[in-house]
Scaffold this motif. Structure first.
Motif, short mmCIF file in Angstrom:
data_model
loop_
_atom_site.label_atom_id
_atom_site.label_comp_id
_atom_site.label_asym_id
_atom_site.label_seq_id
_atom_site.Cartn_x
_atom_site.Cartn_y
_atom_site.Cartn_z
N VAL A 88 0.74 -1.38 -0.41
CA VAL A 88 0.13 -0.05 0.05
C VAL A 88 1.00 1.32 -0.23
O VAL A 88 1.11 1.47 0.78
CB VAL A 88 -0.98 0.07 0.86
N ASP A 89 0.63 1.95 -1.21
CA ASP A 89 1.78 3.64 -0.99
C ASP A 89 0.64 4.83 -1.39
O ASP A 89 -0.05 4.66 -1.95
CB ASP A 89 2.87 3.11 -2.60
N ILE A 90 1.25 5.38 -0.76
CA ILE A 90 -0.08 6.49 -0.29
C ILE A 90 1.44 7.98 -0.77
O ILE A 90 2.00 7.86 0.09
CB ILE A 90 -0.34 6.78 0.90
N TRP A 91 1.00 8.80 -1.85
CA TRP A 91 1.19 9.71 -2.35
C TRP A 91 0.16 10.79 -2.35
O TRP A 91 -0.43 10.67 -2.79
CB TRP A 91 2.72 9.69 -3.54
N ARG A 92 0.94 12.29 -1.77
CA ARG A 92 0.20 13.38 -2.17
C ARG A 92 0.49 13.64 -4.01
O ARG A 92 1.59 12.72 -4.43
CB ARG A 92 0.91 14.53 -1.43
N PHE A 93 -0.62 13.88 -3.89
CA PHE A 93 -0.61 14.66 -5.69
C PHE A 93 -1.30 15.65 -6.29
O PHE A 93 -1.93 16.62 -5.04
CB PHE A 93 -2.02 13.81 -6.04
N GLU A 94 -0.59 16.73 -6.98
CA GLU A 94 -0.86 17.25 -7.64
C GLU A 94 -1.12 17.14 -8.62
O GLU A 94 -0.33 17.29 -9.19
CB GLU A 94 0.33 18.62 -6.93
N ASN A 95 -2.33 17.70 -9.29
CA ASN A 95 -2.26 18.00 -10.98
C ASN A 95 -2.12 19.18 -11.40
O ASN A 95 -2.27 20.06 -10.41
CB ASN A 95 -4.07 17.98 -10.40
N ARG A 96 -1.46 18.91 -12.55
CA ARG A 96 -1.22 20.05 -13.10
C ARG A 96 -1.72 19.78 -14.71
O ARG A 96 -0.87 20.69 -15.51
CB ARG A 96 0.75 20.16 -13.10
N ALA A 97 -2.42 19.27 -14.72
CA ALA A 97 -2.98 19.06 -15.70
C ALA A 97 -3.58 20.15 -16.56
O ALA A 97 -3.41 20.49 -18.38
CB ALA A 97 -4.04 17.81 -15.96
N ASP A 98 -3.89 21.51 -15.69
CA ASP A 98 -4.86 22.61 -16.36
C ASP A 98 -3.71 23.52 -16.98
O ASP A 98 -4.04 24.61 -17.07
CB ASP A 98 -6.33 22.57 -15.30
N SER A 99 -2.74 23.16 -16.12
CA SER A 99 -1.58 23.84 -15.98
C SER A 99 -0.83 24.31 -16.91
O SER A 99 -0.39 23.44 -18.32
CB SER A 99 -0.11 24.35 -14.96
N HIS A 100 -0.21 25.56 -17.39
CA HIS A 100 0.20 25.89 -18.81
C HIS A 100 1.77 26.96 -18.46
O HIS A 100 1.97 27.57 -17.81
CB HIS A 100 -0.27 26.38 -19.93
#
Length: 93
Positions: free
Chosen positions: A81-93
């Motif tokens: 079981v691995d847990i990571w903090r995530f930052e969505n950058r799909a909409d950043s340019h």
């Protein structure tokens, strides 16, 4: 904050997964923890080999406690079981 949870099963867990699926699903549905994505990891041959979750939570400890108390974990299905903090950058340019 967002968190990714990546769980890999021990081998030969299909029957045990089926036995604990309804309890696992009910727990996810009743949770106040917001799941943005949740589902099985599937091999190309169709074998389920783990679970993937994308949660939104105020802190990682809430996610950790929730995941470690999951029926799939307490029944010994998940090998890792691995847990990571995530930052969505799909909409950043």
């Amino acid at each position: 904050m967002q968190f990714i949870v990546y769980c890999l099963d021990h081998s030969q867990m299909a029957e045990r997964r089926r036995a604990h699926f309804e309890e696992h699903k009910a727990r996810l549905q009743a949770s106040t923890l917001r799941a943005l994505i949740a589902g099985p990891l599937i091999e190309l041959d169709g074998t389920v080999s783990g679970s993937f979750f994308h949660y939104e939570s105020d802190d990682i400890e809430t996610v950790r406690r929730f995941v470690l108390d999951d029926p799939f974990n307490t029944a010994g299905i998940w090998k890792t079981v691995d847990i990571w903090r995530f930052e969505n950058r799909a909409d950043s340019h």
